[in-house]
Design a protein around this motif. Sequence first.
Motif, PDB file in Angstrom:
ATOM      1  N   VAL A  29     -56.904   6.134  13.749  1.00 26.14           N
ATOM      2  CA  VAL A  29     -55.786   6.075  14.639  1.00 26.14           C
ATOM      3  C   VAL A  29     -55.719   7.149  15.389  1.00 26.14           C
ATOM      4  O   VAL A  29     -55.378   7.207  16.655  1.00 26.14           O
ATOM      5  N   VAL A  37     -50.682   4.333  20.741  1.00 24.81           N
ATOM      6  CA  VAL A  37     -51.415   4.272  19.425  1.00 24.81           C
ATOM      7  C   VAL A  37     -50.892   5.042  18.516  1.00 24.81           C
ATOM      8  O   VAL A  37     -50.557   4.552  17.352  1.00 24.81           O
ATOM      9  N   HIS A  63     -57.123  -1.744  19.943  1.00 28.23           N
ATOM     10  CA  HIS A  63     -57.988  -1.695  18.737  1.00 28.23           C
ATOM     11  C   HIS A  63     -59.066  -2.827  18.757  1.00 28.23           C
ATOM     12  O   HIS A  63     -59.671  -3.073  17.905  1.00 28.23           O
ATOM     13  N   THR A  70     -59.190  -1.563  11.257  1.00 28.48           N
ATOM     14  CA  THR A  70     -58.000  -0.970  12.180  1.00 28.48           C
ATOM     15  C   THR A  70     -57.487  -1.855  12.871  1.00 28.48           C
ATOM     16  O   THR A  70     -56.060  -2.081  12.875  1.00 28.48           O
TER      17      THR A  70
END
Length: 175
Positions: A29, A37, A63, A70
Amino acid sequence: MLSVMAIIIELIIVFAVLHAGSFLLFYLVIKQDDPAVRAMVIKEQQVKGKARDELVKSVKKAHKGSGLLTAKWVEFGGGFYGLVAVLTYFIVEAQEIIELFSSENGVMDTISHIGIGTLVNFFIESILNFITAISWPIYWMGEGQAAFWQWFLVAYAGYLAGQIHAKSFLKRQAQ
């Protein structure tokens, strides 16, 4: 004495799994170029109401192609609760797959009997596993030998350690 050792080993495994999972997710991330994000997951900013809903949509969109782990983590809300939910989901799914293919008939017979009914069952089981995952505290209370509060504290410590490890690792890489 043996049960105390088993509890210690169990807690070490819980710590290691949460540390590794947290490290991996935070690494992926933070490595993203999308500041929205990063802001949501590492909580650099407090966002509430409609702005938070837009941010969640942005994170989910960012994502979509970044990997199942994730994407599922973000879908489960990110953070500690989301990570344990994702891990619980994958563990329960893996147990069912292993159970399916380790039947008495063997792998090839199981594969040859996969039909519409089996696919419908997979879908239904996947929904039930999702419910299990989002209610993971109830699931994990009945598992293992350690008391749930011990498990929870060690799991959270592993989560925090993985997060800190990922951030420091990326800082070192950037320098």
